[in-house]
Design a protein around this motif. Structure first.
Motif, short mmCIF file in Angstrom:
data_model
loop_
_atom_site.label_atom_id
_atom_site.label_comp_id
_atom_site.label_asym_id
_atom_site.label_seq_id
_atom_site.Cartn_x
_atom_site.Cartn_y
_atom_site.Cartn_z
N VAL A 1 0.84 -1.20 0.00
CA VAL A 1 0.00 0.00 0.00
C VAL A 1 0.87 1.25 0.00
CG1 VAL A 1 -1.69 1.33 1.32
CG2 VAL A 1 -1.94 -1.15 1.12
N LEU A 2 1.93 1.26 0.83
CA LEU A 2 2.83 2.41 0.87
C LEU A 2 3.51 2.64 -0.48
CD1 LEU A 2 4.53 1.92 4.37
CD2 LEU A 2 3.04 3.81 3.70
N ASN A 3 3.98 1.56 -1.10
CA ASN A 3 4.61 1.67 -2.42
C ASN A 3 3.63 2.20 -3.45
OD1 ASN A 3 7.06 0.70 -1.52
ND2 ASN A 3 6.64 -1.42 -2.08
N LEU A 4 2.42 1.66 -3.40
CA LEU A 4 1.40 2.04 -4.38
C LEU A 4 1.04 3.51 -4.26
CD1 LEU A 4 -0.62 1.32 -6.58
CD2 LEU A 4 -2.19 0.56 -4.80
N MET A 5 0.71 3.95 -3.04
CA MET A 5 0.27 5.33 -2.83
C MET A 5 1.40 6.32 -3.12
SD MET A 5 -2.79 4.79 -2.28
CE MET A 5 -3.23 6.51 -2.10
N SER A 6 2.61 5.98 -2.72
CA SER A 6 3.75 6.87 -2.96
C SER A 6 4.05 6.97 -4.46
CB SER A 6 4.99 6.36 -2.22
OG SER A 6 4.76 6.33 -0.83
N ASN A 7 3.92 5.85 -5.16
CA ASN A 7 4.16 5.86 -6.60
C ASN A 7 3.07 6.63 -7.34
OD1 ASN A 7 5.46 5.32 -8.98
ND2 ASN A 7 5.12 3.13 -8.96
N VAL A 8 1.83 6.47 -6.89
CA VAL A 8 0.73 7.24 -7.50
C VAL A 8 0.99 8.73 -7.35
CG1 VAL A 8 -1.70 7.85 -7.27
CG2 VAL A 8 -1.03 5.45 -7.29
N LEU A 9 1.40 9.15 -6.15
CA LEU A 9 1.69 10.57 -5.93
C LEU A 9 2.81 11.04 -6.84
CD1 LEU A 9 1.30 13.19 -4.33
CD2 LEU A 9 2.93 12.30 -2.63
N LEU A 10 3.87 10.24 -6.96
CA LEU A 10 4.98 10.60 -7.84
C LEU A 10 4.53 10.75 -9.28
CD1 LEU A 10 7.97 10.99 -8.55
CD2 LEU A 10 8.20 8.49 -8.63
N GLN A 11 3.71 9.80 -9.75
CA GLN A 11 3.27 9.84 -11.14
C GLN A 11 2.34 11.03 -11.40
OE1 GLN A 11 5.00 8.11 -12.95
NE2 GLN A 11 5.77 6.74 -11.36
N VAL A 12 1.51 11.37 -10.42
CA VAL A 12 0.63 12.54 -10.57
C VAL A 12 1.47 13.81 -10.68
CG1 VAL A 12 -1.08 13.98 -9.40
CG2 VAL A 12 -1.36 11.50 -9.45
N VAL A 13 2.44 13.96 -9.77
CA VAL A 13 3.32 15.14 -9.81
C VAL A 13 4.10 15.19 -11.12
CG1 VAL A 13 5.34 16.23 -8.73
CG2 VAL A 13 3.51 15.30 -7.30
N ALA A 14 4.66 14.03 -11.52
CA ALA A 14 5.44 13.97 -12.76
C ALA A 14 4.57 14.30 -13.97
CB ALA A 14 6.06 12.58 -12.93
N ALA A 15 3.34 13.79 -13.99
CA ALA A 15 2.43 14.05 -15.11
C ALA A 15 2.10 15.53 -15.22
CB ALA A 15 1.16 13.23 -14.95
N VAL A 16 1.80 16.15 -14.10
CA VAL A 16 1.47 17.59 -14.10
C VAL A 16 2.66 18.40 -14.60
CG1 VAL A 16 0.92 19.57 -12.64
CG2 VAL A 16 -0.26 17.40 -12.28
N ILE A 17 3.85 18.07 -14.10
CA ILE A 17 5.06 18.78 -14.51
C ILE A 17 5.35 18.56 -15.99
CG2 ILE A 17 7.57 18.83 -14.22
CD1 ILE A 17 7.06 18.27 -11.23
N ASN A 18 5.15 17.33 -16.44
CA ASN A 18 5.40 17.02 -17.86
C ASN A 18 4.40 17.68 -18.79
OD1 ASN A 18 7.68 15.48 -17.37
ND2 ASN A 18 6.55 13.57 -17.17
N PHE A 19 3.28 18.11 -18.27
CA PHE A 19 2.34 18.89 -19.07
C PHE A 19 2.73 20.37 -19.07
CE2 PHE A 19 -0.91 15.46 -18.15
CZ PHE A 19 -0.93 15.00 -19.47
#
Length: 503
Positions: free
Chosen positions: A7-25
């Motif tokens: 769960v910790l890996n999943l939630m932390s990775n989701v947060l990273l991907q959301v931040v990365a996606a926003v920045i990459n836009f």
């Protein structure tokens, strides 16, 4: 413990991907409007070339992670340090080779792009981005391997999220003050190098026995050459498009391809977070040889995963072109509105992500040697077809090459993982894929034939995205509950138990 870390890996990775996606836009849009499409293409192109140079890593990371599963499960500290010492030694050797290759690329790349950008700018950009790449070999590789194998990827994800946000904030500020692209990229890249400080402090605190200077156990990662073959094949498959477009079509076309890739990479990364979080958990189960638990775990994983794929790509297919129109509004130096490019990207994305569950299982089991010939075949299909089709269809032809190679490898991975690892029939996997494909098509039909979207602004796009997402989610949930009620109930019970245990 396994569930909590998952769960910790999943939630932390989701947060990273959301931040990365926003920045990459945000950043590519700023690059295009401030420096032009060619410069945006330059940044993307150099990153892809540098990705190719990372073959010098020689499969050490993946092979080391697999080798660490058993000693970590047993708490064998000497074996852990022996493997990490070997990992560190191989990484350093690779680092010296990588530095030499970056120097060669810095000299040759300006000649390749011609007069589309300033040659000195191209030279500096290769060197700056190359320094970021060598960091892993000399400083942080051993930490990444240890934390990934011990199901503590959430530590890596959290550090990366924090630094990525700080780096993007600095980039936006420097662009606003009119600094050159070289200064912007150099400054933001420097912040990302701070990860070594945080990783070293964490490992020193949580693993007091850690010592990468112990006698190296090189035999433990003997599979690194087989892992290298997979790594090279993956580079050919995933990075060839940008290389071929740079050579045959130019940096402006790279920028167009990058904008579409940005959207689909965000979707793929969002989907992949689930497999990345669960990879070490599969490795733990395989080490303990609990086949029944593995089959049950994997069945639920697949069911959720294919539902997420159907949801993500149905919404993306409907919303992609309106988004591109809004995103590239006012940029006139390239044609960004390409319906066929969008359609082919959707097909490639689906073909690629369908194989993630099976590929995750193969990697967790460490079956690098057994599947290396299949990986080579995929790379050859991709390269040959892309080289031929780019001559006739441009960027769209490269995506056709991807469809051919993904089609072959996805089918092969499903068959292999079912028969060789799970030891059951692949029919269940195929059934899940077909079911969710039908539900996805059902959700999309109204927008294909009956409902015309009138999206003219970011606000109207967001409203449409929310409505389409809710509709698609409704169709998928209802459809799966009707077809597989017991499986859906089992998954809900498991999710509830996981949430309770993680608190």
């Amino acid at each position: 413990m396994r569930t909590k870390r998952l769960v910790l890996n999943l939630m932390s990775n989701v947060l990273l991907q959301v931040v990365a996606a926003v920045i990459n836009f945000i950043l590519p849009r700023l690059f295009m409007t401030t420096y032009g499409s060619a410069t945006n293409g330059l940044v993307s192109s150099i990153k892809q070339f540098l990705s190719y140079l990372k073959i010098v890593e020689a499969g050490v990371g993946n092979a080391s992670i697999v080798a660490l599963y058993k000693p970590l499960a047993k708490g064998d500290k000497d074996q852990i340090n022996g493997i990490l010492s070997a990992t560190n030694r191989f990484y350093r050797r690779s680092g010296y080779v990588f530095v030499g290759l970056v120097a060669i690329l810095a000299i040759c790349y300006p000649l390749l792009v011609g007069d589309e950008v300033n040659p000195r700018t191209a030279l500096y950009m290769v060197l700056i981005l190359g320094i970021s790449g060598m960091w892993e070999y000399f400083f942080i590789g051993k930490y990444l391997v240890l934390l990934s194998a011990d199901q503590k990827s959430y530590v890596i994800f959290r550090i990366q999220t924090m630094l990525l946000f700080a780096s993007a904030l600095l980039s936006v500020t420097l662009i606003a003050f009119g600094f050159s692209i070289v200064i912007v990229v150099a400054s933001s890249s420097a912040i990302l190098l701070l990860d070594v400080l945080f990783l070293r402090l964490y490992v020193k605190k949580k693993y007091p026995y850690f010592n990468s200077k112990k006698q190296a156990n090189t035999l433990a990662i003997k599979d690194k050459w087989d892992a290298l073959i997979h790594q090279i094949a993956s580079l050919v498959v995933f990075n060839t498009p940008f290389i071929l477009i740079t050579i045959f079509l130019g940096l402006t076309e790279v920028s167009v391809f990058t904008v579409y890739s940005m959207v689909f990479n965000a979707v793929t990364l969002f989907i992949s977070t689930f497999s990345g979080a669960i990879l070490a958990a599969f490795g733990d189960i395989l080490v303990k040889e609990d086949k029944d638990v593995l089959r049950k775990y994997f069945n639920h994983f697949e069911y959720i995963f294919y539902g997420i794929i159907a949801f993500s790509y149905t919404c993306t297919a409907i919303l992609i072109l309106p988004f591109i129109k809004i995103y590239t509004a006012g940029i006139e130096d390239a044609n960004y509105i390409r319906p066929w490019l969008a359609i082919l990207f959707v097909i490639v994305g689906v073909a690629n992500t369908i194989r993630i569950p099976a590929n995750t299982l193969v990697n967790a089991a460490g079956h690098f040697r057994e599947t290396k010939n299949r990986a080579i075949m995929e790379a050859l299909i991709n390269l040959v077809v892309s080289l031929v089709f780019v001559q006739f269809f441009g960027a769209e032809g490269i995506l056709l090459g991807g469809i051919c190679s993904y089609g072959y490898r996805t089918y092969d991975l499903i068959i292999y993982s079912s028969k060789k690892i799970l030891q059951n029939s692949p029919k269940d996997t195929v059934k899940k894929i077909v079911q969710n494909s039908i539900f996805a098509l059902t959700a999309a039909i109204p927008f294909i034939f009956f409902i015309e979207l009138h999206i003219t602004s970011a606000g109207s796009w967001l409203v449409a995205a929310i409505c389409i997402s809710l509709w698609t989610m409704f169709i998928l949930l209802v459809g799966n509950f009707i077809i597989e009620p017991q499986t859906m109930r089992d998954i809900l019970v498991q999710l509830k138990r996981t949430t309770t245990n993680s608190k």
